[in-house]
Design a protein around this motif. Structure first.
Motif, short mmCIF file in Angstrom:
data_model
loop_
_atom_site.label_atom_id
_atom_site.label_comp_id
_atom_site.label_asym_id
_atom_site.label_seq_id
_atom_site.Cartn_x
_atom_site.Cartn_y
_atom_site.Cartn_z
N ARG A 1 0.82 -1.21 0.00
CA ARG A 1 0.00 0.00 0.00
C ARG A 1 0.86 1.26 0.00
NH1 ARG A 1 -4.86 -1.70 4.30
NH2 ARG A 1 -5.85 -3.22 2.90
N ASN A 2 2.03 1.16 0.59
CA ASN A 2 2.91 2.32 0.65
C ASN A 2 3.34 2.80 -0.73
OD1 ASN A 2 4.62 4.16 2.33
ND2 ASN A 2 6.28 3.09 1.28
N LYS A 3 3.18 1.96 -1.73
CA LYS A 3 3.55 2.34 -3.10
C LYS A 3 2.53 3.26 -3.75
CE LYS A 3 5.79 -2.19 -3.77
NZ LYS A 3 5.73 -3.47 -4.53
N TRP A 4 1.37 3.45 -3.10
CA TRP A 4 0.27 4.18 -3.71
C TRP A 4 -0.32 5.21 -2.76
CZ3 TRP A 4 -0.58 3.06 -8.78
CH2 TRP A 4 -0.02 1.87 -9.25
N GLU A 5 -0.89 6.24 -3.34
CA GLU A 5 -1.68 7.22 -2.60
C GLU A 5 -3.12 7.15 -3.10
OE1 GLU A 5 1.04 11.01 -1.31
OE2 GLU A 5 0.12 11.04 -3.28
N VAL A 6 -4.05 7.37 -2.18
CA VAL A 6 -5.47 7.34 -2.53
C VAL A 6 -6.08 8.69 -2.22
CG1 VAL A 6 -7.70 6.25 -2.04
CG2 VAL A 6 -5.61 4.88 -2.01
N ASN A 7 -6.86 9.19 -3.16
CA ASN A 7 -7.65 10.40 -2.92
C ASN A 7 -9.10 9.97 -2.78
OD1 ASN A 7 -9.44 12.75 -3.71
ND2 ASN A 7 -7.45 13.77 -3.67
N GLY B 1 -17.89 4.52 13.58
CA GLY B 1 -19.19 4.21 13.01
C GLY B 1 -19.04 3.54 11.66
N PHE B 2 -20.01 3.80 10.76
CA PHE B 2 -19.97 3.24 9.41
C PHE B 2 -19.60 4.35 8.41
CE2 PHE B 2 -22.76 0.15 11.50
CZ PHE B 2 -22.16 -1.03 11.08
N HIS B 3 -18.70 4.00 7.50
CA HIS B 3 -18.25 4.95 6.48
C HIS B 3 -18.64 4.46 5.09
CE1 HIS B 3 -15.25 6.78 9.34
NE2 HIS B 3 -15.35 5.56 9.87
N LEU B 4 -19.07 5.39 4.27
CA LEU B 4 -19.15 5.17 2.83
C LEU B 4 -17.95 5.88 2.22
CD1 LEU B 4 -22.95 5.84 2.18
CD2 LEU B 4 -21.82 3.62 2.41
N ILE B 5 -17.20 5.18 1.41
CA ILE B 5 -15.97 5.74 0.86
C ILE B 5 -16.08 5.79 -0.66
CG2 ILE B 5 -13.47 5.52 0.68
CD1 ILE B 5 -13.56 3.83 3.24
N LYS B 6 -15.81 6.96 -1.21
CA LYS B 6 -15.71 7.09 -2.66
C LYS B 6 -14.27 7.39 -3.01
CE LYS B 6 -17.39 9.30 -6.85
NZ LYS B 6 -18.36 10.23 -7.47
N VAL B 7 -13.68 6.57 -3.85
CA VAL B 7 -12.29 6.74 -4.25
C VAL B 7 -12.25 7.52 -5.56
CG1 VAL B 7 -10.17 5.58 -4.94
CG2 VAL B 7 -11.56 4.65 -3.07
N HIS B 8 -11.57 8.68 -5.54
CA HIS B 8 -11.48 9.53 -6.73
C HIS B 8 -10.28 9.17 -7.61
CE1 HIS B 8 -14.59 11.94 -4.88
NE2 HIS B 8 -13.82 12.15 -3.82
N LYS B 9 -9.14 8.96 -6.95
CA LYS B 9 -7.92 8.69 -7.72
C LYS B 9 -7.01 7.78 -6.91
CE LYS B 9 -7.69 13.27 -9.96
NZ LYS B 9 -6.88 14.51 -10.08
N LYS B 10 -6.17 7.04 -7.62
CA LYS B 10 -5.05 6.32 -7.01
C LYS B 10 -3.83 6.63 -7.87
CE LYS B 10 -7.59 2.46 -4.92
NZ LYS B 10 -7.81 0.99 -4.88
N ARG B 11 -2.75 6.97 -7.22
CA ARG B 11 -1.55 7.31 -7.99
C ARG B 11 -0.31 6.78 -7.27
NH1 ARG B 11 -1.47 13.89 -6.69
NH2 ARG B 11 -0.53 13.73 -4.61
N PRO B 12 0.76 6.54 -8.02
CA PRO B 12 1.99 6.07 -7.37
C PRO B 12 2.46 7.07 -6.32
CG PRO B 12 2.13 5.81 -9.74
CD PRO B 12 0.89 6.61 -9.49
N ALA B 13 2.97 6.56 -5.21
CA ALA B 13 3.44 7.43 -4.14
C ALA B 13 4.58 8.31 -4.65
CB ALA B 13 3.90 6.60 -2.95
N PRO B 14 4.57 9.59 -4.30
CA PRO B 14 5.62 10.49 -4.79
C PRO B 14 6.95 10.25 -4.10
CG PRO B 14 4.22 11.64 -3.24
CD PRO B 14 3.60 10.28 -3.44
N LYS B 15 7.98 10.83 -4.67
CA LYS B 15 9.30 10.77 -4.04
C LYS B 15 9.30 11.66 -2.79
CE LYS B 15 11.44 10.22 -8.60
NZ LYS B 15 12.33 10.82 -9.61
#
Length: 648
Positions: A120-126, A216-230
């Motif tokens: 997971r550390n290889k990616w960022e999630v928005n 509690g309970f979360h609804l999650i909407k994922v907008h983007k996934k991108r490689p983790a920056p330097k």
């Protein structure tokens, strides 16, 4: 104080295991008939070598002197009985409890969680979220109600309601009213574990099913996934808008940007023109950038696109004004091997630890050959006195209550044990809807408690490093209390000695001269003289009519890097001063000469200095009274080994 103490103990008394050139059992030094070996010395030296700020202390001879002082102070602490003090005993017990928790880990599951975190550390999630709150320990009916509400909101979203609008209307996260549920970019360990998993496992553009966390309970909407920056060290230039028109601020930032475009260094431009007074003197340095740590609108996406050293952005606006941001240093993501130790520590301390605990209990049941008598467990239900639960009834010792419900190693759990546990904690179980569920919950809780107690009681025997760490920590507590009692408190409260020390060293506390005003810098001597004359005669001056290079304002000391060296503060404002082919004009609003402060003004600094002197004298007295015999041959071997290594 607690944080200071923990850092103090960590630096001096936490140890690691290393390989030794000499035999670990070789005697290095004898102090007052106590023998200290190579192994003991090397554990301390190797642990502290990377955190020693004073390079001279890495020299074996110098460090050996520190080591002897450390051992002498410990011997003195033991002679005073500090190891038996209630304070030390209490803190030691607390630390043992904290340290023991780290051993309640299933290594197989730990490695699974580690591999997952590294990936997971290889990616960022928005992502954005909607929170429907429900207590972590809510009754099933309330939990179901919250879950159904989350499902209903999700259905509306799938039918066309924008997620952002749903967040504003339905989310119990108060921040959703202004951020519409958007959490920005995040990576591993930035969110609670179940939420993190929900975000990483949800496809881009999709809305998750309800994800349960302690909130509690979360609804999650994922907008983007991108490689983790330097990893980037960044700096910025700021032109504030709070005291000027937006257009004026934008014009100024564009003029600053032109200087960068023609080749001026970012450091110099930030130093002279940035209005961020906290970073200006360091060329606008903001340190290592971590996603979410800087509350500057738009900076995340802008920095993500800057992927080489010395790259800088075009001007952009934020809630603070106009910025130009630059990458002053850049590093590739650390290799997985370099991340593992840090990730393991995080896994053991965040919500992943609950996963680890469950797996540990399964392991302990197998290890201790745990067996349950289901028939006797059922009898417990019939013997439960639910109507008297809150009155904590006494459980009589009978044939039925002594029936064995479970066995493991040399231990057993009886019906009486379970009932005593329930009646001891009635509030814990009173809300449980049925007797069967109550007994089941109590049995599971009590079982886990007893398994952990058995495991915990054997830690010192099964894990030698655990026993060693505890011993060193206890001695660290003793030493801290010794210094606090014999040095820090004594010196802080000895007002006569402090006053005498201050009078003997008063010149060390001289306050430097300074002035408050403006400094104008010109390329042209004639312009500088004209501007100085106008200021001196109190004419209203339009700065725009004069091509000055820089303008500074505020409080200035002699060592201010923006000013000429060796300034004569008495002549400031009287004439134009030339320095490095530039001409400086000074306008003074206030000026103070250097002065000798009163004791109360610098009391805290005096206490610190006097304590250092008193501690040095205390150490010398211990050495004078001690009998110390070093094994010079062994010490020479250590010098050869480590002094050569430090040079490399």
């Amino acid at each position: 104080m607690k944080r200071i103490k923990k850092n103090f103990l960590f630096l001096l008394f936490s140890f690691s295991t290393f390989m030794y050139a000499q035999k670990p059992t070789d005697v290095l030094v004898t102090i007052n008939d106590s023998i200290y070996t190579v192994a003991d010395f090397e554990r301390l030296y190797n642990k502290n070598i990377d955190v020693i700020a004073d390079e001279s202390q890495k020299d074996i001879d110098n460090y050996f002197e520190l080591y002897k002082t450390y051992k002498l102070r410990l011997q003195h602490a033991y002679s005073l009985g500090i190891d038996q003090s209630p304070k030390v005993q209490q803190e030691f017990a607390m630390y043992r409890k904290e340290l023991a928790e780290k051993y309640f880990i299933n290594e197989k599951e730990l490695n699974r969680l580690l591999d997952e975190a590294l990936e997971r550390n290889k990616w960022e999630v928005n992502a954005s979220h909607i929170l429907i709150t429900v207590d972590e320990f809510a009754v099933p009916a309330d939990t179901l109600k919250a879950y159904n509400q989350a499902i209903a909101v999700r259905s509306e979203i799938l039918k066309g309601l924008p997620f952002e609008d749903a967040a504003v209307v339905y989310s119990n996260d108060l921040s959703a009213k202004h951020n519409k549920g958007n959490l920005g970019y995040f990576s591993v360990f930035k969110m609670v574990y179940p939420f993190e998993s929900g975000a990483y496992n949800t496809p881009v553009g999709a809305v998750s099913m309800p994800i349960r966390t302690k909130f509690g309970f979360h609804l999650i909407k994922v907008h983007k996934k991108r490689p983790a920056p330097k990893t980037k060290r960044i700096a910025h230039i700021l032109v504030e808008t709070k005291d000027k028109e937006q257009g004026d601020a934008q014009k100024k930032i564009n003029e600053i940007y032109k200087r960068l475009e023609v080749g001026d260094s970012f450091f110099d431009v930030a130093f002279h023109f940035s209005e961020d007074i906290h970073t200006r003197d360091n060329g606008g340095d903001l340190g290592i950038y971590n996603e979410g740590t800087l509350n500057i609108d738009g900076i995340s996406d802008i920095l993500y696109e800057l992927n080489f050293k010395d790259a800088y952005s075009k001007p952009f606006a934020s809630q603070y004004g106009w910025h130009i941001v630059a990458v002053t240093d850049i590093k590739e993501q650390p290799e997985e091997e370099d991340l593992k130790a840090n990730f393991l520590r995080k896994i053991k301390s965040d919500e992943r630890s609950k996963v680890l605990e469950k797996d540990l209990m399964d392991h302990l049941k197998e290890l201790y050959q745990f067996k349950v008598n289901t028939e006797n467990l059922s009898k417990t239900v019939s013997l439960l006195n639910r109507t008297e639960l809150m009155n904590q009834p006494k459980v009589e010792q009978t044939k039925e209550t002594e029936s064995v419900v479970a066995v493991f190693t040399d231990n057993q759990i009886t019906v009486k044990n379970i009932l005593d546990h329930i009646y001891s904690f009635p509030n814990k179980y009173a809300a449980t809807p049925t007797d069967e569920l109550l007994v089941k919950k109590a049995f599971n809780f009590y079982t886990l408690q007893k398994l952990k107690e058995t495991y915990n009681s054997n830690l010192e025997r099964n894990f030698p490093e655990f026993a060693h760490t505890l011993h060193e920590y206890k001695e660290g507590l003793m030493l801290f209390d010794l210094l606090e009692e014999k040095i820090w408190n004594v010196t802080a409260n000895d007002t006569v000695a402090l006053q005498n020390y201050f009078e003997q060293h008063q010149s060390n506390y001289t306050q430097p001269a300074h002035f408050i005003g403006e400094v104008y810098v010109f390329n042209n001597k004639s312009d500088a003289k004209t501007y100085h004359k106008l200021l001196k005669n109190n004419y209203t001056v339009k700065e725009a009519d004069f091509p000055m290079v820089y303008k500074y304002q505020g409080r200035f000391y002699r060592n201010d890097k923006r000013l000429p060296e060796n300034l004569d503060f008495n002549s400031l404002g009287k004439k134009v001063i030339k320095w490095n082919n530039l001409y400086y004009v000074f306008y003074l609003r206030d000026k103070k000469d250097s002065y000798e402060p009163a004791f109360e003004e610098v009391k805290s600094k005096v206490i610190t200095d006097y304590q250092a002197l008193f501690e040095k004298q205390f150490n010398e007295q211990l050495k004078e009274k001690a009998s110390i015999h070093a094994n010079q041959a062994v010490l020479n071997q250590l010098k050869t080994k480590y002094n050569k290594k430090n040079l490399n």
